[in-house]
Design a protein around this motif. Structure first.
Motif, PDB file in Angstrom:
ATOM      1  N   PRO A 146       0.808  -1.220   0.000  1.00  0.00           N
ATOM      2  CA  PRO A 146       0.000   0.000   0.000  1.00  0.00           C
ATOM      3  C   PRO A 146       0.848   1.280   0.000  1.00  0.00           C
ATOM      4  CG  PRO A 146      -0.258  -1.174   2.081  1.00  0.00           C
ATOM      5  CD  PRO A 146       0.508  -2.067   1.156  1.00  0.00           C
ATOM      6  N   ALA A 147       2.059   1.203   0.532  1.00  0.00           N
ATOM      7  CA  ALA A 147       2.928   2.375   0.536  1.00  0.00           C
ATOM      8  C   ALA A 147       3.393   2.740  -0.873  1.00  0.00           C
ATOM      9  CB  ALA A 147       4.140   2.116   1.430  1.00  0.00           C
ATOM     10  N   ALA A 148       3.324   1.779  -1.815  1.00  0.00           N
ATOM     11  CA  ALA A 148       3.839   2.008  -3.170  1.00  0.00           C
ATOM     12  C   ALA A 148       2.765   2.409  -4.182  1.00  0.00           C
ATOM     13  CB  ALA A 148       4.535   0.737  -3.659  1.00  0.00           C
ATOM     14  N   VAL A 149       1.504   2.316  -3.812  1.00  0.00           N
ATOM     15  CA  VAL A 149       0.440   2.576  -4.796  1.00  0.00           C
ATOM     16  C   VAL A 149       0.077   4.058  -4.836  1.00  0.00           C
ATOM     17  CG1 VAL A 149      -0.482   0.238  -4.515  1.00  0.00           C
ATOM     18  CG2 VAL A 149      -1.490   2.116  -3.206  1.00  0.00           C
ATOM     19  N   ASP A 150      -0.481   4.489  -5.980  1.00  0.00           N
ATOM     20  CA  ASP A 150      -0.925   5.879  -6.113  1.00  0.00           C
ATOM     21  C   ASP A 150      -2.221   6.124  -5.361  1.00  0.00           C
ATOM     22  OD1 ASP A 150       1.206   6.688  -7.723  1.00  0.00           O
ATOM     23  OD2 ASP A 150       0.228   5.914  -9.511  1.00  0.00           O
ATOM     24  N   VAL A 151      -3.115   5.148  -5.416  1.00  0.00           N
ATOM     25  CA  VAL A 151      -4.379   5.257  -4.686  1.00  0.00           C
ATOM     26  C   VAL A 151      -4.864   3.844  -4.366  1.00  0.00           C
ATOM     27  CG1 VAL A 151      -5.848   5.340  -6.758  1.00  0.00           C
ATOM     28  CG2 VAL A 151      -6.668   6.358  -4.628  1.00  0.00           C
ATOM     29  N   GLU A 152      -5.454   3.701  -3.195  1.00  0.00           N
ATOM     30  CA  GLU A 152      -5.949   2.403  -2.736  1.00  0.00           C
ATOM     31  C   GLU A 152      -7.456   2.513  -2.518  1.00  0.00           C
ATOM     32  OE1 GLU A 152      -5.018  -0.777   0.880  1.00  0.00           O
ATOM     33  OE2 GLU A 152      -4.187   1.243   0.964  1.00  0.00           O
ATOM     34  N   TYR A 153      -8.191   1.596  -3.137  1.00  0.00           N
ATOM     35  CA  TYR A 153      -9.643   1.565  -2.992  1.00  0.00           C
ATOM     36  C   TYR A 153     -10.042   0.392  -2.117  1.00  0.00           C
ATOM     37  CZ  TYR A 153     -10.014   4.728  -6.981  1.00  0.00           C
ATOM     38  OH  TYR A 153      -9.918   5.797  -7.823  1.00  0.00           O
ATOM     39  N   LEU A 154     -11.112   0.575  -1.381  1.00  0.00           N
ATOM     40  CA  LEU A 154     -11.686  -0.499  -0.597  1.00  0.00           C
ATOM     41  C   LEU A 154     -13.097  -0.713  -1.091  1.00  0.00           C
ATOM     42  CD1 LEU A 154     -11.558  -2.482   1.807  1.00  0.00           C
ATOM     43  CD2 LEU A 154     -12.416  -0.618   3.245  1.00  0.00           C
ATOM     44  N   LEU A 155     -13.414  -1.931  -1.491  1.00  0.00           N
ATOM     45  CA  LEU A 155     -14.754  -2.282  -1.949  1.00  0.00           C
ATOM     46  C   LEU A 155     -15.414  -3.100  -0.847  1.00  0.00           C
ATOM     47  CD1 LEU A 155     -16.711  -2.151  -4.385  1.00  0.00           C
ATOM     48  CD2 LEU A 155     -15.806  -4.377  -5.069  1.00  0.00           C
ATOM     49  N   GLU A 156     -16.522  -2.567  -0.296  1.00  0.00           N
ATOM     50  CA  GLU A 156     -17.192  -3.212   0.837  1.00  0.00           C
ATOM     51  C   GLU A 156     -18.644  -3.479   0.517  1.00  0.00           C
ATOM     52  OE1 GLU A 156     -15.660  -1.638   4.938  1.00  0.00           O
ATOM     53  OE2 GLU A 156     -16.031   0.090   3.617  1.00  0.00           O
ATOM     54  N   ARG A 157     -19.159  -4.542   1.086  1.00  0.00           N
ATOM     55  CA  ARG A 157     -20.580  -4.860   0.975  1.00  0.00           C
ATOM     56  C   ARG A 157     -21.340  -3.955   1.937  1.00  0.00           C
ATOM     57  NH1 ARG A 157     -22.696 -10.915   1.328  1.00  0.00           N
ATOM     58  NH2 ARG A 157     -21.418 -10.867  -0.527  1.00  0.00           N
ATOM     59  N   SER A 165     -17.375   1.629  -2.987  1.00  0.00           N
ATOM     60  CA  SER A 165     -15.923   1.759  -3.127  1.00  0.00           C
ATOM     61  C   SER A 165     -15.514   3.122  -2.588  1.00  0.00           C
ATOM     62  CB  SER A 165     -15.475   1.567  -4.572  1.00  0.00           C
ATOM     63  OG  SER A 165     -15.833   2.654  -5.368  1.00  0.00           O
ATOM     64  N   THR A 166     -14.551   3.095  -1.686  1.00  0.00           N
ATOM     65  CA  THR A 166     -14.000   4.316  -1.104  1.00  0.00           C
ATOM     66  C   THR A 166     -12.485   4.252  -1.300  1.00  0.00           C
ATOM     67  OG1 THR A 166     -13.888   3.236   1.058  1.00  0.00           O
ATOM     68  CG2 THR A 166     -15.803   4.620   0.626  1.00  0.00           C
ATOM     69  N   SER A 167     -11.854   5.425  -1.262  1.00  0.00           N
ATOM     70  CA  SER A 167     -10.401   5.432  -1.435  1.00  0.00           C
ATOM     71  C   SER A 167      -9.739   6.018  -0.207  1.00  0.00           C
ATOM     72  CB  SER A 167     -10.010   6.227  -2.677  1.00  0.00           C
ATOM     73  OG  SER A 167     -10.233   7.601  -2.458  1.00  0.00           O
ATOM     74  N   LYS A 168      -8.533   5.564   0.015  1.00  0.00           N
ATOM     75  CA  LYS A 168      -7.699   6.166   1.047  1.00  0.00           C
ATOM     76  C   LYS A 168      -7.046   7.385   0.403  1.00  0.00           C
ATOM     77  CE  LYS A 168      -7.268   2.039   3.641  1.00  0.00           C
ATOM     78  NZ  LYS A 168      -6.447   1.123   4.378  1.00  0.00           N
ATOM     79  N   PRO A 169      -6.413   8.262   1.170  1.00  0.00           N
ATOM     80  CA  PRO A 169      -5.791   9.448   0.560  1.00  0.00           C
ATOM     81  C   PRO A 169      -4.839   9.067  -0.573  1.00  0.00           C
ATOM     82  CG  PRO A 169      -5.810   9.651   2.938  1.00  0.00           C
ATOM     83  CD  PRO A 169      -6.285   8.260   2.628  1.00  0.00           C
ATOM     84  N   ALA A 170      -5.006   9.741  -1.701  1.00  0.00           N
ATOM     85  CA  ALA A 170      -4.161   9.492  -2.869  1.00  0.00           C
ATOM     86  C   ALA A 170      -2.834  10.230  -2.702  1.00  0.00           C
ATOM     87  CB  ALA A 170      -4.871   9.957  -4.134  1.00  0.00           C
ATOM     88  N   LYS A 171      -1.809   9.749  -3.420  1.00  0.00           N
ATOM     89  CA  LYS A 171      -0.478  10.352  -3.288  1.00  0.00           C
ATOM     90  C   LYS A 171      -0.395  11.754  -3.872  1.00  0.00           C
ATOM     91  CE  LYS A 171       2.804   6.618  -2.935  1.00  0.00           C
ATOM     92  NZ  LYS A 171       3.732   5.763  -3.614  1.00  0.00           N
TER      93      LYS A 171
END
Length: 196
Positions: A146-157, A165-171
């Protein structure tokens, strides 16, 4: 990925159409049904859509697999006259030749993606990864990924047929807004069982 391959917008947002490469490490048996359901639901003929599916996982960071994939993508792109727009790795665990709990192995996996896929094609590389067992808000394994990605999404039921789908802070850009997705059963003639 299919919307990128077909040029159809996503939630009203335009996409850049081009070659879509899907590194299918699992679920081969049901993939044809998913494509058939997607095609029926979107009323889109997929016969000439620039979608390339692998028949197996590509072991990374072993250079033999990703180098062969890079060469194959180059050949397809040249033949079609299209640039790859998205390369999907499904899933990290199936395509990782190492231990996802090892920072060194995860770092080598990311380096392999950069060396053979992201930099040569300037394409979006989307890696599907399962959440942790204890903490469902983060991916399994070492934090090097996760430290290497530009943006991380979480897909939840969020309901029986809803996914958020929500994202964590983008780089380097503003984080995308959350999006909600509704699963729609599509009756198919294959065994008369709906596919989503």
């Amino acid at each position: 990925a299919m919307r990128c391959a077909t040029g159809l917008p996503v939630h009203g947002r335009a996409v850049r159409q081009g070659l879509c490469v899907y590194v299918c490490g699992e679920g081969h048996a049901g993939f044809g049904r998913r494509l058939t359901a997607w095609s029926a639901h979107n009323r889109t003929d997929l016969r000439d859509v620039p979608l390339y599916l692998t028949q197996s996982a590509v072991p990374m960071p072993d250079p033999t697999g990703p180098a062969a994939l890079q060469a194959e993508i180059e050949g397809i792109a040249e033949r079609l006259g299209l640039e790859p727009q998205i390369i999907v790795i499904d899933t990290l665990a199936r395509n990782l030749n190492g231990d996802e709990n090892s920072s060194a192995d995860m770092g080598a996996f990311v380096q392999s993606l950069d060396t053979y896929l992201r930099r040569p094609f300037s394409a979006c590389v989307l890696v599907l990864h399962h959440p942790g067992h204890g903490d469902k808000g983060r991916g399994r394994g070492a934090s090097a990924f996760p430290a290497a990605v530009d943006v991380e999404y979480l897909l939840e039921r969020t309901g029986d047929d809803l996914r958020m789908s929500t994202s964590k802070p983008a780089k380097d850009f503003e984080s995308p807004d959350p999006m909600c997705w509704r699963l729609t059963p599509i009756p198919l003639l294959i065994n008369d069982t709906p596919a989503s």
